[in-house]
Design a protein around this motif. Structure first.
Motif: not given
Length: 326
Positions: A268-291
């Motif tokens: 679980s800790a490693k999954v959270r690490e990946v989630l954090q990495f995506v959030r900090e890289s702007g992946g969420i904002e970019y995906t919302r813009a695509v949507m």
């Protein structure tokens, strides 16, 4: 934006939907008692019925709903239900929409045969009524859905999915079905190829937005959507937020994240690490813009149709897709 209710949208075509439910139940009947029992179970667990809703609303954009429209909606439900029954066997899944899957209750052999039966019922419904133009649209969508699934399986083995491949996978797997609903709706009331193509492209754009929204859920808090986060990561699914984040990072960081996804998603800790990495890289904002881009493109195709309560309902359906919480 005010909260959009699916029931309010459905209300616009409630008479069409009532007729459809009866005709769909009738189209599933069989003389074989076991089959009839399973068909009753399938009808009972039918979900939001988004697909027939798309068919009827689209039909009203270009004409009046008729028997051909009703058969087109039934054809899509029969063929799509067949693919879902087969999918549950492939995925060894025991549940579908919170209810037991066919294979969980009646075993794989029966589930595969039930899927084949549904497929044949759909084909015969169209052939016996001469709806070859509708059958062509839906058969193409089923082919694309199969190709999309297989493309995803092929690429998932190496986790080498680019943005371009990701969009092709979701276009085939998800958007092609909604595109076929809208195309069938218009094709059942009009022979104008330009209108049919426009409706198809509208459906495709809303389907793309729908899948991108689904992929965002994996990175949003579980309190908001009532499901645990990181499911896609645990299943090693390469979705847009992650693809974008990996493209934006250094070679070394990419290698580290890919190692976690391949080997450590049980932690679980490693999954959270990946989630954090995506959030900090702007992946969420970019995906919302695509949507949002897909939403705008869907509006553009819809705006070419004359104004009506049905057009407004379809516009609301686009907004519902973007705003939904599950």
């Amino acid at each position: 934006m005010s909260e959009i209710s699916l029931d309010d949208i459905k209300h616009v075509v409630q008479d069409d939907m009532k007729d459809f439910e009866k005709k769909f139940r009738d189209s599933m009947k069989s003389k074989v008692m076991l089959l009839d029992k399973i068909m009753s179970y399938i009808v009972k667990r039918n979900g939001k019925q988004m697909r027939p809703m798309f068919v009827f609303l689209s039909a009203h954009l270009a004409g009046e709903v008729n028997d051909s429209t009703q058969r087109g909606a039934a054809l899509i439900e029969l063929l799509h239900t067949a693919t879902l029954v087969h999918d549950d066997v492939v995925d060894d899944s025991d549940y579908r929409r919170g209810m037991f899957s066919i294979n969980a209750l009646w075993k794989n052999k029966i589930a595969v045969l039930v899927g084949d039966y549904l497929l044949s019922k759909g084909l015969l419904l169209s052939i016996n009524n001469g709806d070859f133009h509708l059958l062509k649209i839906v058969s193409n969508a089923v082919r694309e859905m199969s190709e999309g699934e297989l493309l995803q399986i092929e690429k998932a083995r190496n986790l080498n999915i680019t943005e371009e491949i990701y969009f092709e996978i979701i276009r085939q797997k998800t958007a092609s079905l909604i595109a076929s609903c809208c195309a069938v709706g218009v094709a059942s009331v009009s022979s104008d190829e330009t209108l049919i193509e426009r409706a198809k492209l509208f459906g495709e754009k809303i389907g793309m937005a729908f899948q991108v929204k689904d992929d965002l859920f994996d990175y949003e808090t579980s309190e908001m959507i009532g499901k645990p986060v990181g499911i896609d990561i645990k299943e090693r699914k390469m979705t847009l937020p992650l693809i974008y984040a990996l493209n934006k990072t250094s070679w070394l960081e990419k290698k580290r994240i890919m190692f976690i996804i391949k080997n450590q998603t049980h932690k679980s800790a490693k999954v959270r690490e990946v989630l954090q990495f995506v959030r900090e890289s702007g992946g969420i904002e970019y995906t919302r813009a695509v949507m949002e881009k897909f939403r705008t493109e869907a509006y553009a195709f819809l705006d070419e149709f004359p104004d009506s309560i049905y057009k407004k309902a379809l516009r609301d359906l686009v907004d519902y897709t973007i705003a939904r919480k599950h």
